[in-house]
Design an enzyme around this catalytic site. Structure first.
Site, PDB file in Angstrom:
ATOM      1  CD  GLU A  12      -2.861  -1.566   2.585  1.00 42.63           C
ATOM      2  OE1 GLU A  12      -3.195  -2.124   2.946  1.00 42.63           O
ATOM      3  OE2 GLU A  12      -2.063  -1.238   3.895  1.00 42.63           O
ATOM      4  N   GLY A  78     -10.664  -7.233   3.495  1.00 45.35           N
ATOM      5  CA  GLY A  78     -11.482  -8.193   2.623  1.00 45.35           C
ATOM      6  C   GLY A  78     -13.481  -7.873   2.701  1.00 45.35           C
ATOM      7  CG  LEU A 174     -13.413 -12.822   8.133  1.00 47.85           C
ATOM      8  CD1 LEU A 174     -13.059 -13.594   9.285  1.00 47.85           C
ATOM      9  CD2 LEU A 174     -13.948 -11.742   8.011  1.00 47.85           C
ATOM     10  CG  MET A 194      -6.532  -6.805  10.122  1.00 48.65           C
ATOM     11  SD  MET A 194      -5.049  -7.472  10.345  1.00 48.65           S
ATOM     12  CE  MET A 194      -4.502  -7.951  11.435  1.00 48.65           C
ATOM     13  CD  GLU A 195      -4.240  -1.835   9.529  1.00 46.24           C
ATOM     14  OE1 GLU A 195      -3.778  -3.357   9.460  1.00 46.24           O
ATOM     15  OE2 GLU A 195      -5.621  -1.885   8.442  1.00 46.24           O
ATOM     16  CG  ASP A 218      -8.979 -10.481   1.368  1.00 50.87           C
ATOM     17  OD1 ASP A 218      -9.911 -11.164   1.894  1.00 50.87           O
ATOM     18  OD2 ASP A 218      -8.011  -9.778   1.687  1.00 50.87           O
TER      19      ASP A 218
END
Length: 260
Positions: A12, A78, A174, A194-195, A218
């Site tokens: 990223e 995701g 996940l 996650m952030e 994903d």
């Protein structure tokens, strides 16, 4: 006042760093913060690493040491909504930390991070994007079209969709169909990462506007690890393209009051 830009992983960060001019790096904690200009706008760019603690640390430094406003998280996620595909982009209008709450009878009751229902109850769940900022973002992207995805990413002639909605944050990657279905069903999440929830919590504490932009690498199911490795670089570029489109409207802001 500089715009704070956070990414989680090198794939990223690379897309943004190669566009930065007049770079001045400063090391703080575990992170290199790079001041510079992106398309003529003053920014401070940092890679947080994965997870809510890492992103909260970096967001705090951006707000407190560099005085950044707003703080933007740009990266991949995701997908939870079955109507979305790899390469689509979700821009949060609200974030919830789905792994925070009360575990009772072997089940997690998601609750506002930092609170427990019988200790310090609160009616709030998650954090909403500043309404004025969100309106400018929606207007700015109204006629914006992302390029078609490559064949390798399953694109062909299909352009990536841009959706606004709930993004969920938790300290797990996940890789589970049943959990994906539950998070979408129970919390209405379009994407999981996650952030973002921690960035929003820190920004809220500093009364700084925030935004989370997530391109889907994903679909958070049983093939997620393989999809991520195959598609992360290309879809991260889509998140950066949207960020660059939004730069002119990110700092036009009204006086913000905390939403309690």
């Amino acid at each position: 006042m500089a715009i704070g830009l956070i990414c989680a992983i090198p794939e990223e960060l690379a897309h943004l760093r190669e566009l930065l001019l007049d770079m001045v790096p400063v090391r703080a904690a575990h992170t290199e913060f790079v001041s510079g200009t992106l398309d003529g706008f003053d920014v401070v760019l940092a890679s947080s690493g994965m997870g809510k603690v890492n992103s909260a640390l970096v967001a705090t430094v951006l707000a407190d040491r560099f005085g950044c406003s707003p703080i933007i998280f740009s990266g991949v996620a995701g997908g939870l909504d079955p109507d979305l595909a790899v390469g689509d982009v979700v821009i949060a209008d609200r974030v919830i930390q789905h792994d925070a709450g009360l575990i009772e009878n072997d089940r997690l009751q998601t609750y506002q991070a930092g609170h427990v229902p019988f200790i310090n109850p609160v009616d709030r769940l998650g954090y909403h994007v500043d309404e004025d900022l969100l309106a400018r973002v929606v207007d700015r992207l109204a006629d914006f079209t992302l390029p078609a995805l490559s064949e390798a990413a399953g694109g062909g002639n299909r352009s990536a969709a841009i959706r606004f909605g709930m993004v969920l944050s938790g300290d797990q990657y996940l890789h589970c169909e049943s959990t994906r279905e539950r998070l979408h069903r129970d919390l209405g999440g379009l994407a999981v990462e996650m952030e973002g929830g921690a960035v929003a919590q820190v920004a809220d504490a500093f009364a700084v506007p925030w935004l989370v932009i997530r391109a889907l690498s994903d679909l958070a199911g049983q093939d997620s690890r393989f999809d991520f490795l195959a598609f992360v670089d290309e879809v991260a570029a889509a998140s950066v393209a949207i960020l660059r489109r939004l730069l002119p409207v990110l700092q036009e802001r009204r006086q913000r009051t905390a939403d309690y």
